[in-house]
Each structure stands twice: as C-alpha cells, then as structure tokens.
Motif scaffolding. Structure first.
Motif, PDB file in Angstrom:
ATOM      1  N   ASP A   1     -34.300 -47.146 -58.894  1.00  0.00           N
ATOM      2  CA  ASP A   1     -33.821 -47.722 -57.645  1.00  0.00           C
ATOM      3  C   ASP A   1     -33.785 -46.673 -56.535  1.00  0.00           C
ATOM      4  O   ASP A   1     -34.283 -46.901 -55.422  1.00  0.00           O
ATOM      5  CB  ASP A   1     -32.428 -48.318 -57.846  1.00  0.00           C
ATOM      6  CG  ASP A   1     -31.880 -48.936 -56.576  1.00  0.00           C
ATOM      7  OD1 ASP A   1     -32.268 -50.050 -56.231  1.00  0.00           O
ATOM      8  OD2 ASP A   1     -31.026 -48.281 -55.919  1.00  0.00           O
ATOM      9  N   VAL A   2     -33.202 -45.527 -56.833  1.00  0.00           N
ATOM     10  CA  VAL A   2     -33.056 -44.472 -55.819  1.00  0.00           C
ATOM     11  C   VAL A   2     -34.412 -43.886 -55.456  1.00  0.00           C
ATOM     12  O   VAL A   2     -34.705 -43.630 -54.278  1.00  0.00           O
ATOM     13  CB  VAL A   2     -32.093 -43.374 -56.320  1.00  0.00           C
ATOM     14  CG1 VAL A   2     -32.112 -42.176 -55.388  1.00  0.00           C
ATOM     15  CG2 VAL A   2     -30.684 -43.921 -56.448  1.00  0.00           C
TER      16      VAL A   2
ATOM     17  N   LEU B   1     -37.378 -45.289 -55.526  1.00  0.00           N
ATOM     18  CA  LEU B   1     -38.170 -46.211 -54.715  1.00  0.00           C
ATOM     19  C   LEU B   1     -37.570 -46.409 -53.324  1.00  0.00           C
ATOM     20  O   LEU B   1     -38.295 -46.516 -52.338  1.00  0.00           O
ATOM     21  CB  LEU B   1     -38.277 -47.566 -55.422  1.00  0.00           C
ATOM     22  CG  LEU B   1     -39.126 -47.600 -56.695  1.00  0.00           C
ATOM     23  CD1 LEU B   1     -39.039 -48.963 -57.356  1.00  0.00           C
ATOM     24  CD2 LEU B   1     -40.581 -47.241 -56.389  1.00  0.00           C
ATOM     25  N   ASP B   2     -36.226 -46.442 -53.255  1.00  0.00           N
ATOM     26  CA  ASP B   2     -35.569 -46.774 -51.992  1.00  0.00           C
ATOM     27  C   ASP B   2     -35.322 -45.560 -51.108  1.00  0.00           C
ATOM     28  O   ASP B   2     -35.381 -45.662 -49.883  1.00  0.00           O
ATOM     29  CB  ASP B   2     -34.249 -47.491 -52.293  1.00  0.00           C
ATOM     30  CG  ASP B   2     -33.584 -48.036 -51.039  1.00  0.00           C
ATOM     31  OD1 ASP B   2     -34.281 -48.705 -50.245  1.00  0.00           O
ATOM     32  OD2 ASP B   2     -32.375 -47.784 -50.841  1.00  0.00           O
ATOM     33  N   GLN B   3     -35.028 -44.397 -51.722  1.00  0.00           N
ATOM     34  CA  GLN B   3     -34.595 -43.246 -50.932  1.00  0.00           C
ATOM     35  C   GLN B   3     -35.444 -41.999 -51.125  1.00  0.00           C
ATOM     36  O   GLN B   3     -35.252 -41.015 -50.403  1.00  0.00           O
ATOM     37  CB  GLN B   3     -33.131 -42.916 -51.266  1.00  0.00           C
ATOM     38  CG  GLN B   3     -32.175 -44.082 -50.991  1.00  0.00           C
ATOM     39  CD  GLN B   3     -30.752 -43.736 -51.395  1.00  0.00           C
ATOM     40  OE1 GLN B   3     -30.183 -42.766 -50.907  1.00  0.00           O
ATOM     41  NE2 GLN B   3     -30.174 -44.525 -52.283  1.00  0.00           N
TER      42      GLN B   3
ATOM     43  N   LYS C   1     -33.414 -37.645 -53.342  1.00  0.00           N
ATOM     44  CA  LYS C   1     -32.191 -38.282 -53.836  1.00  0.00           C
ATOM     45  C   LYS C   1     -32.259 -38.476 -55.356  1.00  0.00           C
ATOM     46  O   LYS C   1     -31.251 -38.331 -56.051  1.00  0.00           O
ATOM     47  CB  LYS C   1     -31.972 -39.629 -53.139  1.00  0.00           C
ATOM     48  CG  LYS C   1     -31.324 -39.522 -51.767  1.00  0.00           C
ATOM     49  CD  LYS C   1     -29.887 -39.034 -51.896  1.00  0.00           C
ATOM     50  CE  LYS C   1     -29.149 -39.028 -50.572  1.00  0.00           C
ATOM     51  NZ  LYS C   1     -28.800 -40.369 -50.094  1.00  0.00           N
TER      52      LYS C   1
ATOM     53  N   GLN D   1     -21.646 -49.106 -46.606  1.00  0.00           N
ATOM     54  CA  GLN D   1     -22.750 -48.328 -47.152  1.00  0.00           C
ATOM     55  C   GLN D   1     -22.953 -48.610 -48.642  1.00  0.00           C
ATOM     56  O   GLN D   1     -22.000 -48.760 -49.406  1.00  0.00           O
ATOM     57  CB  GLN D   1     -22.463 -46.837 -46.951  1.00  0.00           C
ATOM     58  CG  GLN D   1     -23.557 -45.903 -47.450  1.00  0.00           C
ATOM     59  CD  GLN D   1     -23.171 -44.439 -47.258  1.00  0.00           C
ATOM     60  OE1 GLN D   1     -21.991 -44.105 -47.190  1.00  0.00           O
ATOM     61  NE2 GLN D   1     -24.163 -43.567 -47.157  1.00  0.00           N
ATOM     62  N   ASN D   2     -24.203 -48.680 -49.059  1.00  0.00           N
ATOM     63  CA  ASN D   2     -24.528 -48.732 -50.485  1.00  0.00           C
ATOM     64  C   ASN D   2     -24.121 -47.401 -51.118  1.00  0.00           C
ATOM     65  O   ASN D   2     -24.523 -46.340 -50.644  1.00  0.00           O
ATOM     66  CB  ASN D   2     -26.037 -48.957 -50.652  1.00  0.00           C
ATOM     67  CG  ASN D   2     -26.467 -49.009 -52.106  1.00  0.00           C
ATOM     68  OD1 ASN D   2     -25.704 -48.708 -53.014  1.00  0.00           O
ATOM     69  ND2 ASN D   2     -27.713 -49.389 -52.323  1.00  0.00           N
TER      70      ASN D   2
ATOM     71  N   ALA E   1     -26.498 -44.702 -51.795  1.00  0.00           N
ATOM     72  CA  ALA E   1     -27.024 -43.961 -50.644  1.00  0.00           C
ATOM     73  C   ALA E   1     -26.140 -42.777 -50.282  1.00  0.00           C
ATOM     74  O   ALA E   1     -26.537 -41.910 -49.502  1.00  0.00           O
ATOM     75  CB  ALA E   1     -27.171 -44.890 -49.443  1.00  0.00           C
TER      76      ALA E   1
END
Length: 392
Positions: free
Chosen positions: A31-32, A34-36, A40, A294-295, A298
């Motif tokens: 998840d991290v 791909l997203d950030q 991260k 905030q997620n 993140a």
C-alpha cells in the motif's frame, strides 16, 4: 500427552504470529509503496527492523534503569551509552552540515525549560509504573504483552490530553533551544558528548563493582561478537549498534531522527474527533491543519510505529515466545493506567520520550536531551518506591 498438547498449542501460536506479521508487513509495504513511494516503504522497513532489534535484544530503557538504580546492574545503561556514542559520531557532522547523502536533514533541538523538566520527571514515573518506555511499550505490545496494551491505550490518551494544555506549559520559563553543535562545532561537541557517555559508563562500572565486587555477567553481555543473532536474547552491544544505525538511516530517509510519541497524540486526537470531542478547536491541532483527517500510513512516525509492533510480533514468533495472556491483576492494571497517562502527558511536555528527546535529541546535539535524562532519572527513582504499592 498434556505436555505435548501444550507444546503443540505454543507452536501454533508462534506460527500464527509469524504468518500474521508477514501478511501485515506485506500489505502495508504494498500500500505504502504504491501510494507514497519507495522512501516511505523503506522507512516502514526500518520500523520493522527496529521492532525485531528491540524485541530480540530486549533493549528497553525502564528495565535497564530499574536494574541499575535498584540493584546496581549497569549493563543496560552501558548499552545505552554505547548507542548514544555511535549515534553522535554519525549524527553530529550531518547535523552541522545540514545535509546527508545529498538530502537536507535537521535534528531534534528543543527548548531547555521547565516543561521539559516536568515532562521528563512525569515520564520517568510512568516508565516504572507503566512497565516500559515508549519504544518498550511498542515492542512488548507487538510481542503479545496484554498489560502493556493497557499502558499503550492510556499512553495515547495522556498524549492527546497534553495537547490541550501544552500552550500553558510552553509559556513557562525556558532558555530556548540550545545546540552544542551550533555553539562549539561538531567535533568539539562530539568530544564533550563522548566524555559524558564514557563518564556515565565508568560510573556504572564503579557502582557495580562496589555493590557486587565484580561486573555481573549475563548471557547478553558475554562473548557478544560471536553471539548468533537468530537465537534471540541478543547481547546489549548488538542492540546498541543496530538502533544507532537504524536511527541514522531514519535521519537519511526522513530528514529528521527517530521519534515515537507525536504519533500517539495523533492517534488519540483522531479517536477523540471521531467520538465528537472538538480537538480541532485546540490550538495545538489548529496549527496542524489536516492532521485529524490524515491517513495514518501517510504519517511517517505512525508508519514506523506500526513497523516496530509488527517486527516485534515476528520476532516473538520466531523466538517461540508469542504467548499472550489476559490475566492481569487489579493493581498491575491500575499501574498500567496511571503509568500510561504519565508517559503520554510527560512526553508531550518534554518534546518527546526516551527516543525523541533523550536518544534523538542527544544525538542531535540538543541540551534538552541531557536535561531529559537527569529529570527522568529522578522520576524513575521515585517510582521505584511506588511500584510495590501496585504489586510490581
């Protein structure tokens, strides 16, 4: 047959812990990543490594301080001084240059004032009543300690409560931020820091010799360089080296050192906001626009905290020691509640905990890290007299 059944259940629990840890780590990394992005994901991986290190070496602060203050056993304290020495060797030049591997970095330099003194003192009491420091709370919860789960819950509650009053505390007398690196330069400051750490280590040796006639030998203190890491019960020296290097890696990737407890305040604030408590009206959170929505993945500190707990879960399973129990006496539970509240409240007042203020603050050359050590030590001394009242 009964022993065999018990052994089978134990193996099942530990296999479950390993599988669960691997699944959670893989999902968060995916998840991290791909997203950030990779940075991260790398910070989460550092959190995993920290959790494994903390659990395998039992590198807590409260137990080491308790052993030294009550019994004169100084191995754990010397391990902390070694960790600080390595961290300062790595950090001071980077903090002075404000750059590391081509990226801008900054340390944790906070005001030296009454809020730090009071906060560290309260935190020191909480360490002994709650049963651990901030890093210790995370890795013991990850390893399946149910009493420490109570400590963590009230650690979070105490953290968010402190944000409501923090403005008043910060208005108390203070000398402002004091950086020995800025005043003296990195290398003279480093010499002074190493002399201080060496002096504390030497004092612990003298006290241990005076009390016991010799240095008390434990498995983790002996033959450290040939100790196989995968067997668990790491020597203090391995924990000290690994944590110093992992904090340095955090500085390089995040642009600032390792911290823990700001995330607890965020968790508590988001929970309170969900329950309808108007934390968004508090000055502390008004200055942190967007934090309440905030997620958590993140938030770098939250992400690394999750990594620490998952890493400790995996380490407990690998060591065959994951065995959560739910029988907690009333008095130890009460100590966990009070200790957790003091840990959370004290950490906010002191600009952090044993990691953010003491470890990372000292490694950043901030004088508030040394003030934290002194005041938290006094709190620990007082709390040692209180522990028997709670059946500890």
């Amino acid at each position: 047959m009964a022993v065999s059944a018990e052994t089978s259940r134990s193996h099942a629990k530990n296999r479950f812990a390993i599988v669960l840890a691997v699944l959670m780590a893989a999902l968060i990394l995916l998840d991290v990543g791909l997203d950030q992005g990779a940075r991260k994901a790398a910070l989460f991986s550092i959190g995993l490594a920290m959790g494994i290190t903390l659990y395998a070496s039992s590198f807590g602060f409260s137990g080491s301080w308790r052993a030294f203050l009550s019994e004169g056993h100084g191995a754990g304290l010397r391990g902390q001084m070694l960790m600080l020495a390595i961290a300062c060797l790595l950090f001071f030049p980077a903090i002075e240059a404000r750059e590391l591997f081509g990226h801008r970095v900054g340390g944790f330099v906070a005001p030296v004032g009454l809020s730090v003194a009071v906060g560290a003192f309260l935190f020191g009491i909480g360490m002994q009543l709650g049963g651990a420091c901030a890093s210790g709370t995370l890795f013991t919860v990850g390893g399946g300690n149910s009493r420490m789960a109570i400590t963590l819950l009230f650690f979070v509650i105490g953290s968010v409560a402190a944000t409501h009053h923090l403005g008043w505390w910060l208005a108390l007398p203070s000398f402002g931020p004091v950086s020995v690196i800025r005043i003296f330069g990195a290398w003279p400051a480093l010499v002074m820091a190493l002399a201080l750490f060496g002096g504390i280590a030497a004092l612990s040796v003298w006290i241990e010799h005076r009390k016991h006639g010799r240095l008390i030998s434990h498995q983790r203190d002996g033959d450290a360089l040939r100790h196989p890491l995968w067997r668990g019960a790491w020597p203090w020296i391995w924990g000290a080296i690994a944590l110093a290097l992992l904090n340095y890696a955090t500085l390089a990737l995040a642009g600032r050192p390792w911290g823990i407890t700001s995330a607890f305040a965020l968790w508590g604030a988001q929970g309170a906001d969900t329950l309808g408590i108007p934390v968004g009206d508090w000055d502390y959170w008004q200055r942190r626009t967007g934090a309440l929505s905030q997620n958590l993945l993140a938030d770098t500190t939250s992400l690394m905290n999750f990594g620490i707990m998952i890493g400790a879960l995996a380490a407990a399973g690998i060591a065959g020691k994951f065995s959560p129990g739910f029988r907690i006496g009333v008095r130890p539970a009460a100590a966990a509640v009070i200790g957790g509240l003091l840990l959370g409240y004290g950490a906010r007042l002191a600009f952090g905990c044993n990691i953010g203020s003491f470890f990372s603050g000292t490694a950043s050359g901030s004088l508030h890290g040394i003030l934290w050590l002194a005041c938290a030590g006094v709190g620990n001394l007082l709390a040692l007299r209180l522990r028997p009242l709670f059946g500890l």
